[in-house]
Scaffold this motif. Structure first.
Motif, PDB file in Angstrom:
ATOM      1  N   SER A 106      59.120  -1.801  71.058  1.00 17.87           N
ATOM      2  CA  SER A 106      58.956  -1.788  69.679  1.00 17.87           C
ATOM      3  C   SER A 106      59.574  -0.622  68.743  1.00 17.87           C
ATOM      4  O   SER A 106      59.744   0.193  69.441  1.00 17.87           O
ATOM      5  CB  SER A 106      57.342  -1.875  69.298  1.00 17.87           C
ATOM      6  OG  SER A 106      56.677  -0.675  69.627  1.00 17.87           O
ATOM      7  N   VAL A 107      59.601  -0.534  67.447  1.00 19.82           N
ATOM      8  CA  VAL A 107      60.126   0.278  66.617  1.00 19.82           C
ATOM      9  C   VAL A 107      58.993   0.295  65.774  1.00 19.82           C
ATOM     10  O   VAL A 107      58.621  -0.541  65.154  1.00 19.82           O
ATOM     11  CB  VAL A 107      61.488  -0.123  66.021  1.00 19.82           C
ATOM     12  CG1 VAL A 107      61.541   0.929  64.826  1.00 19.82           C
ATOM     13  CG2 VAL A 107      62.664  -0.253  66.882  1.00 19.82           C
ATOM     14  N   SER A 108      58.566   1.505  65.796  1.00 23.10           N
ATOM     15  CA  SER A 108      57.327   2.083  64.800  1.00 23.10           C
ATOM     16  C   SER A 108      57.831   2.959  63.785  1.00 23.10           C
ATOM     17  O   SER A 108      58.705   3.843  63.846  1.00 23.10           O
ATOM     18  CB  SER A 108      56.362   2.904  65.710  1.00 23.10           C
ATOM     19  OG  SER A 108      55.867   2.042  66.763  1.00 23.10           O
ATOM     20  N   ILE A 109      57.394   2.751  62.439  1.00 24.83           N
ATOM     21  CA  ILE A 109      57.155   3.370  61.387  1.00 24.83           C
ATOM     22  C   ILE A 109      56.002   3.803  60.740  1.00 24.83           C
ATOM     23  O   ILE A 109      55.038   3.004  60.504  1.00 24.83           O
ATOM     24  CB  ILE A 109      58.177   2.570  60.197  1.00 24.83           C
ATOM     25  CG1 ILE A 109      59.553   2.408  60.666  1.00 24.83           C
ATOM     26  CG2 ILE A 109      57.923   3.695  58.950  1.00 24.83           C
ATOM     27  CD1 ILE A 109      60.272   1.532  59.716  1.00 24.83           C
ATOM     28  N   SER A 110      55.559   5.167  60.879  1.00 27.28           N
ATOM     29  CA  SER A 110      54.302   5.741  60.408  1.00 27.28           C
ATOM     30  C   SER A 110      54.569   6.639  58.952  1.00 27.28           C
ATOM     31  O   SER A 110      55.517   7.247  58.828  1.00 27.28           O
ATOM     32  CB  SER A 110      53.742   6.715  61.236  1.00 27.28           C
ATOM     33  OG  SER A 110      53.721   6.027  62.720  1.00 27.28           O
ATOM     34  N   ALA A 111      53.753   6.241  58.101  1.00 28.50           N
ATOM     35  CA  ALA A 111      53.711   6.836  56.770  1.00 28.50           C
ATOM     36  C   ALA A 111      52.258   7.140  56.522  1.00 28.50           C
ATOM     37  O   ALA A 111      51.258   6.724  56.547  1.00 28.50           O
ATOM     38  CB  ALA A 111      54.015   6.044  55.588  1.00 28.50           C
ATOM     39  N   ARG A 112      52.382   8.347  56.051  1.00 23.81           N
ATOM     40  CA  ARG A 112      50.904   9.076  55.364  1.00 23.81           C
ATOM     41  C   ARG A 112      51.226   9.617  54.220  1.00 23.81           C
ATOM     42  O   ARG A 112      52.420  10.499  53.815  1.00 23.81           O
ATOM     43  CB  ARG A 112      50.671  10.247  56.429  1.00 23.81           C
ATOM     44  CG  ARG A 112      50.071   9.815  57.607  1.00 23.81           C
ATOM     45  CD  ARG A 112      49.809  10.935  58.391  1.00 23.81           C
ATOM     46  NE  ARG A 112      50.818  11.725  59.008  1.00 23.81           N
ATOM     47  CZ  ARG A 112      50.853  12.845  59.904  1.00 23.81           C
ATOM     48  NH1 ARG A 112      49.423  13.286  60.104  1.00 23.81           N
ATOM     49  NH2 ARG A 112      51.702  13.643  60.258  1.00 23.81           N
ATOM     50  N   PHE A 113      50.449   9.464  52.893  1.00 29.27           N
ATOM     51  CA  PHE A 113      50.591   9.788  51.675  1.00 29.27           C
ATOM     52  C   PHE A 113      49.383   9.822  50.846  1.00 29.27           C
ATOM     53  O   PHE A 113      48.179   9.345  51.344  1.00 29.27           O
ATOM     54  CB  PHE A 113      51.325   8.737  51.034  1.00 29.27           C
ATOM     55  CG  PHE A 113      51.214   7.288  51.146  1.00 29.27           C
ATOM     56  CD1 PHE A 113      50.218   6.723  50.624  1.00 29.27           C
ATOM     57  CD2 PHE A 113      51.900   6.716  52.266  1.00 29.27           C
ATOM     58  CE1 PHE A 113      49.955   5.478  50.777  1.00 29.27           C
ATOM     59  CE2 PHE A 113      51.637   5.389  52.256  1.00 29.27           C
ATOM     60  CZ  PHE A 113      50.343   4.650  51.888  1.00 29.27           C
ATOM     61  N   LEU A 114      49.476  10.741  50.085  1.00 24.82           N
ATOM     62  CA  LEU A 114      48.411  10.898  48.852  1.00 24.82           C
ATOM     63  C   LEU A 114      48.239   9.793  47.815  1.00 24.82           C
ATOM     64  O   LEU A 114      49.064   9.271  47.765  1.00 24.82           O
ATOM     65  CB  LEU A 114      48.520  12.403  48.296  1.00 24.82           C
ATOM     66  CG  LEU A 114      48.572  13.623  49.005  1.00 24.82           C
ATOM     67  CD1 LEU A 114      49.020  14.928  48.068  1.00 24.82           C
ATOM     68  CD2 LEU A 114      46.919  13.704  49.593  1.00 24.82           C
TER      69      LEU A 114
END
Length: 438
Positions: A106-114
């Motif tokens: 798999s290819v993973s994309i993680s995002a964290r944001f306000l």
């Protein structure tokens, strides 16, 4: 407060928000039919989003090994109208965090944001997914980093052992070739190859999505539309499944080092097998239980042959294996191999005791809630559950499945699973008194 200080505070708060695995998971579907799992928590204005695309580096085109790994490393090197520097400034100004990784499956994309910056962060992520630039200067820079890493791996006994073991087990299947490519294949990749790799990976029919934090089902549905609706429906076909080849015995790779490295393994068990939980408990007893495991006790504590040894079930998408590793001084490696092989025979023939089984259950059920230690971690777990085909209530039922494993179950599975004749060792170093058998 500075943006990054604020996001750190948010992360710390969310670490306390989920002290146990008792979380409520909702299924959300976008207008175009993409599904996601969501855990809402509006206590602080922060959210984590996880996207995972099945296939990973195994989707590299023939002769282009390493293209998907290199492409993934370029995702933050500019998108849309933003150069690499402008992209980095935009991400910093939003106090957002994106990370990308490519594995064999798999290819993973993680995002964290306000929450206050969610729309802008999602738009930047959309450009990352749909409008990557892959500028030549960025390609050359990241390629140089990958090539430096590949040169370093050629001198690392652990990497040598892993690559040798993979080739012996899987041959020319994608699992048997270096997922980051070789110096020759990576050096030959063109800019068009990177765009082609992007098209092979990012498609709607293989994406899994989760979100945790200050986000509603309606908002998540719209986010999925924004990010994914314009992606291709299908990507490159997945490679075929493969039966791993384990011939047993010892293979030695000569390497000038005072301490040899060993990688060992045999066929494993598929995640969906009805006996998987019994095998999982068995592995904890044998080699997965840190200082409490049999291998750690026999190889380290009783004989002082290694600082550490572990084993683990590895049910990948296209093949299931059972692996382990350790390092030992050249003069002690032969004895260590003998002890590991004997423990493999012992658990196959006599199984485990009732006390060992209960201790394993107590540890595995008690440790499970501790995994849910923050919104990003939970989002990753939820995506992993989806890609493994687990039900949405698995978080609530997993420990019940562990506790339901009986002594009769584990000892039956031990006799069926452990096969000393197929137990295969790859040793990198100059072990004394140990003769290769293959």
């Amino acid at each position: 407060m500075k943006p990054f200080a604020l996001i750190a505070t948010a992360l710390a708060a969310l670490t306390l928000a989920f002290p146990a695995a008792a979380i409520e998971i909702q299924e959300v579907e976008s207008e175009s039919g993409v599904k996601a799992w969501l855990v809402e928590d509006h206590s602080i204005p922060f959210a984590a989003l996880e996207l995972r695309f099945r296939g990973g580096t195994s989707l590299d085109a023939e002769g282009k090994r390493g293209a998907i790994n290199l492409m993934t490393g370029l995702l933050e090197e500019g998108a849309g109208e933003l150069s690499a520097q402008d992209y980095a400034r935009a991400l910093e100004s939003l106090a957002a965090s994106f990370s990308h990784s490519a594995g064999r499956d798999s290819v993973s994309i993680s995002a964290r944001f306000l929450s206050e910056n969610r729309d802008e962060a999602v738009e930047l992520l959309r450009q990352t997914l749909q409008e990557p630039r892959f500028d030549q200067d960025a390609l050359d820079r990241v390629r140089a980093q990958v090539l430096a890493g590949l040169r370093s791996e050629e001198k690392d006994p652990n990497d040598i052992a892993g690559k040798t073991f993979a080739t012996m087990t899987f041959g020319d299947h994608p699992y048997g070739t270096p997922e980051n490519g070789t110096q020759e294949t990576v050096a030959a990749l063109s800019r068009q190859d990177i765009f082609d790799a992007h098209e092979r990976v990012f498609a709607r029919d293989r994406v899994y999505v989760s979100a945790v934090g200050d986000i509603t089902p309606e908002a998540l549905s719209q986010i999925m539309e924004d990010l994914l609706a314009d992606l291709p429906e299908t990507g490159a076909p997945l490679p075929a499944e493969i039966d791993p080849s384990f011939t047993g015995g010892v293979h030695i790779v000569d390497f000038d080092t005072p301490q040899s490295v060993a990688l060992f393994g045999q066929p494993g068990m598929e995640r969906e097998d009805e006996d998987f939980f019994a095998a999982y408990v068995l592995n904890h007893v044998l080699g997965g239980g840190s200082f409490e495991s049999r291998l750690m006790n026999e190889v380290r504590e009783e004989r002082g042959l290694t600082y550490g040894i572990n084993s683990y079930l590895l049910p990948r998408d296209l093949a299931a294996t059972y692996l382990g590793s350790f390092a030992s001084a050249n003069g002690k490696m032969a004895e260590a191999v003998e002890v590991v092989t004997e423990e493999w025979r012992k658990i196959a023939s006599t199984g485990v005791t009732a006390e060992e089984l209960q201790d394993a259950k107590t540890y595995l059920t008690g440790a499970y809630p501790l995994r849910f230690d923050g919104n990003a971690r939970i989002a990753s777990i939820l995506v992993g559950m989806q890609i493994d085909g687990l039900p949405i209530d698995y978080v609530d039922t997993r420990n019940d499945k562990i506790n339901a494993v009986s002594l009769e179950d584990v000892n039956r599975v031990a006799a069926e699973l452990y096969d000393p004749a197929q137990l295969q060792f790859v040793i990198v170093g100059r072990p004394e008194g140990l003769q290769p058998t293959q």
